[in-house]
Design a protein around this motif. Sequence first.
Motif, PDB file in Angstrom:
ATOM      1  N   THR A  31       0.856  -1.186   0.000  1.00  0.00           N
ATOM      2  CA  THR A  31       0.000   0.000   0.000  1.00  0.00           C
ATOM      3  C   THR A  31       0.892   1.236   0.000  1.00  0.00           C
ATOM      4  N   ARG A  39      -8.192   7.585  -0.567  1.00  0.00           N
ATOM      5  CA  ARG A  39      -9.422   6.784  -0.404  1.00  0.00           C
ATOM      6  C   ARG A  39     -10.108   6.940   0.943  1.00  0.00           C
ATOM      7  N   ARG A 154      -4.424  -5.783   3.552  1.00  0.00           N
ATOM      8  CA  ARG A 154      -4.371  -4.338   3.277  1.00  0.00           C
ATOM      9  C   ARG A 154      -5.751  -3.701   3.149  1.00  0.00           C
ATOM     10  N   GLN A 215     -14.348  -7.479   5.792  1.00  0.00           N
ATOM     11  CA  GLN A 215     -15.438  -6.658   5.260  1.00  0.00           C
ATOM     12  C   GLN A 215     -15.440  -6.618   3.742  1.00  0.00           C
ATOM     13  N   GLY A 217     -15.713  -3.792   1.662  1.00  0.00           N
ATOM     14  CA  GLY A 217     -15.651  -2.339   1.826  1.00  0.00           C
ATOM     15  C   GLY A 217     -16.592  -1.579   0.918  1.00  0.00           C
ATOM     16  N   ARG A 218     -16.683  -2.044  -0.323  1.00  0.00           N
ATOM     17  CA  ARG A 218     -17.547  -1.347  -1.289  1.00  0.00           C
ATOM     18  C   ARG A 218     -19.008  -1.365  -0.854  1.00  0.00           C
ATOM     19  N   ASN A 255     -14.411   6.971   7.370  1.00  0.00           N
ATOM     20  CA  ASN A 255     -13.697   7.278   6.142  1.00  0.00           C
ATOM     21  C   ASN A 255     -14.142   8.681   5.713  1.00  0.00           C
TER      22      ASN A 255
END
Length: 327
Positions: A31, A39, A154, A215, A217-218, A255
């Motif tokens: 990353t 992001r 990641r 998870q 994430g999207r 986020n």
Amino acid sequence: MNTSNARITAIGSYVPKKRLTNNDLEALVDTNDEWIVQRTGIKERRIAADNEYTSDISIKAVENLIERYQKTVDDVDMIIVCTMTPDFKTPSVAALVQAKLGIKNTGAIDLNAACAGFAYGLHVANGLVSAGLHRKVLVIGAETFSKIIDYSDRTTCILFGDGGGAVLVEYDEQQPSFIASHMGTDGILGKNLYCTDLSDSMFGEELPVNGFIAQNGREVYKWAVNTVPKGMEALMGKTELKLDEVDWFVPHSANLRIIESICSRSGLPLERAIYSLEHFGNTSAATIPLSLDKGVREGKIQRDDKLLLYGFGGGLTHAGLLINWSL
Ligand SMILES: CC(C)(COP(=O)(O)OP(=O)(O)OC[C@H]1O[C@@H](n2cnc3c(N)ncnc32)[C@H](O)[C@@H]1OP(=O)(O)O)[C@@H](O)C(=O)NCCC(=O)NCCS
């Protein structure tokens, strides 16, 4: 609008000393700082020591509260610790807090609503105090997510961190803090954010399990940016207040892109959002008290400001509160 007889009378917070920066993560997974900041808006997070657990973080947050407000917690009659990373399955973190603080006559429960936990905890405390069942409730949001993170994954290790915050909710019929609440749950979507080492399937689907947080994430992102603005609208619909009368928006700090999207969909300027993710990451049930305390320490949140708190996350569940800040 429900009648509240409960007032927030003190706040405190604590984060562990150790920092884990985006550059540090570059050494652990494939990353980079630019990707993470672009992001998520997260630059670093705090990580508990190996022998530092959620109860230790909770106690330090309460000690900070006592020191700043000179409030005794000896007469607290209910302790609610909002967490999904307890030291043990039993005893609860709340019971450990009771033992370490030596509070004599109190109930003690943990409340698990993942990242929405603190908003739920405040809601329950308001209910208990307003109904006259309790006089002084300690609500703590504290997590040690570093203990359930796979630092070779990641997609999750860049997001989460450790920390805690605490508030006191006391009986006060003259100057109540709680104006309105709204909450909801989409349990069928729970498979998009989970933590288990059981190999049973969830909702008939075989999911990868290893005891760490996992998870999609999207899916979580899409759910949050669609659900929270509607929840905020429903919350505001329960009051006479208009959204532009809200002084500060204190959402769960998952986020920054989620917060930006919620603000733009709701018509709230981003400048009115207070969040704690930049330096602490997503601390789950601790993000809202950490953000509140940041707002207080920076002199942004003032007495009688109207605050819109909105927690959302694992469950999937969400909870919003409209509050008259009373410190
Ligand atoms: C996790 C999250 C930041 C990922 O962002 P995204 O834009 O959805 O990214 P994707 O998962 O689609 O991955 C895009 C690409 O980046 C890659 N990638 C994933 N994680 C990465 C990382 N840490 N560093 C670099 N690249 C990464 C993916 O492998 C993918 O590569 P590909 O296009 O070659 O396949 C985002 O989905 C999110 O924030 N979701 C909400 C999570 C959350 O807040 N959870 C808690 C709620 S309480």
